[in-house]
Design an enzyme around this catalytic site. Structure first.
Site, PDB file in Angstrom:
ATOM      1  N   VAL A 111       0.906  -1.149   0.000  1.00  0.00           N
ATOM      2  CA  VAL A 111       0.000   0.000   0.000  1.00  0.00           C
ATOM      3  C   VAL A 111       0.946   1.200   0.000  1.00  0.00           C
ATOM      4  O   VAL A 111       1.471   1.574   1.040  1.00  0.00           O
ATOM      5  CB  VAL A 111      -0.953  -0.002   1.213  1.00  0.00           C
ATOM      6  CG1 VAL A 111      -1.845   1.231   1.200  1.00  0.00           C
ATOM      7  CG2 VAL A 111      -1.791  -1.279   1.235  1.00  0.00           C
ATOM      8  N   PRO A 112       1.211   1.759  -1.186  1.00  0.00           N
ATOM      9  CA  PRO A 112       2.389   2.603  -1.394  1.00  0.00           C
ATOM     10  C   PRO A 112       2.295   4.039  -0.889  1.00  0.00           C
ATOM     11  O   PRO A 112       2.289   4.996  -1.667  1.00  0.00           O
ATOM     12  CB  PRO A 112       2.556   2.560  -2.919  1.00  0.00           C
ATOM     13  CG  PRO A 112       1.162   2.421  -3.429  1.00  0.00           C
ATOM     14  CD  PRO A 112       0.464   1.534  -2.431  1.00  0.00           C
ATOM     15  N   CYS A 113       2.271   4.213   0.418  1.00  0.00           N
ATOM     16  CA  CYS A 113       2.242   5.563   0.978  1.00  0.00           C
ATOM     17  C   CYS A 113       3.528   6.326   0.659  1.00  0.00           C
ATOM     18  O   CYS A 113       3.542   7.554   0.695  1.00  0.00           O
ATOM     19  CB  CYS A 113       1.964   5.528   2.476  1.00  0.00           C
ATOM     20  SG  CYS A 113       3.066   4.493   3.423  1.00  0.00           S
ATOM     21  N   HIS A 114       4.594   5.601   0.291  1.00  0.00           N
ATOM     22  CA  HIS A 114       5.843   6.271  -0.077  1.00  0.00           C
ATOM     23  C   HIS A 114       5.693   7.073  -1.367  1.00  0.00           C
ATOM     24  O   HIS A 114       6.513   7.932  -1.656  1.00  0.00           O
ATOM     25  CB  HIS A 114       6.987   5.249  -0.211  1.00  0.00           C
ATOM     26  CG  HIS A 114       6.783   4.234  -1.287  1.00  0.00           C
ATOM     27  ND1 HIS A 114       6.018   3.098  -1.078  1.00  0.00           N
ATOM     28  CD2 HIS A 114       7.215   4.179  -2.567  1.00  0.00           C
ATOM     29  CE1 HIS A 114       6.015   2.381  -2.206  1.00  0.00           C
ATOM     30  NE2 HIS A 114       6.725   3.023  -3.119  1.00  0.00           N
ATOM     31  N   ARG A 115       4.636   6.830  -2.139  1.00  0.00           N
ATOM     32  CA  ARG A 115       4.416   7.543  -3.404  1.00  0.00           C
ATOM     33  C   ARG A 115       3.714   8.889  -3.217  1.00  0.00           C
ATOM     34  O   ARG A 115       3.442   9.579  -4.189  1.00  0.00           O
ATOM     35  CB  ARG A 115       3.614   6.672  -4.365  1.00  0.00           C
ATOM     36  CG  ARG A 115       4.376   5.436  -4.793  1.00  0.00           C
ATOM     37  CD  ARG A 115       3.594   4.598  -5.779  1.00  0.00           C
ATOM     38  NE  ARG A 115       4.309   3.338  -6.014  1.00  0.00           N
ATOM     39  CZ  ARG A 115       3.725   2.210  -6.362  1.00  0.00           C
ATOM     40  NH1 ARG A 115       2.414   2.165  -6.549  1.00  0.00           N
ATOM     41  NH2 ARG A 115       4.439   1.125  -6.538  1.00  0.00           N
TER      42      ARG A 115
END
Length: 175
Positions: free
Chosen positions: A135-139
């Site tokens: 779940v790409p919160c880094h994006r």
């Protein structure tokens, strides 16, 4: 219901994975701030303690994360069993819609869930994400293109974005 956990090594550090029979509930870097709180939230939400052990979901998680770090995977197929509020779940679904190699601002993410004035709430929901990388919160980055907030630390966020080819680029259309 049983929650199983395992720890595995990645190029950015060891990760703890926790899965229910329905899907992955938690994937975080070991030693990261707030990990114990997130683990307690998962256990409370599923009504059971976590025990070390194997499961098909954990095996798939480990394999897919290894493929991601090797540059052979851009999307994930492992089932998710996310633990959060309705608002958090909506914010995390918006994260899942951000393509590999692209970034969004918190304001863009807020608009994408139909809550254009909820930028800070979206940022808080991203901070509560318990399934790192997949779940790409880094994006999600600041509106000015700056790297902000990441539970695993900004150095890891920068490394993940670089791995995805986003070291110097942003997709901040319509800010």
């Amino acid at each position: 219901m049983t929650l199983h956990s395992c720890t595995f090594t990645t190029p950015l550090g060891d990760m703890l994975a926790v899965a229910s029979p329905a899907g992955l509930c938690l994937l975080e870097f070991v030693g990261q701030k707030g990990l114990e709180r997130e683990l307690a939230q998962v256990q409370a939400a599923r009504g059971t303690a976590v025990q070390a052990g194997a499961s098909p979901i954990l095996a798939q998680t480990r394999a897919e994360v290894a493929e991601y770090f090797a540059g052979r995977r851009q999307g994930f197929g492992v089932a998710l069993d996310l633990v959060g509020t309705a608002f958090q779940l909506a914010a995390w679904q918006a994260l899942l819609a951000i393509p590999h190699g692209q970034t969004r601002s918190y304001a863009q993410q807020a608009r994408s869930i139909g809550q254009p004035t909820a930028t800070r709430a979206v940022a808080a929901a991203n901070g509560a994400n318990k399934v790192s990388i997949i779940v790409p919160c880094h994006r999600v980055i600041g509106s000015n293109g700056s790297l902000t907030g990441f539970g695993g630390g900004l150095a890891r966020k920068q490394a993940l974005l670089a791995l995805e080819g986003r070291a110097q680029q942003q997709d901040l259309h319509g800010i």
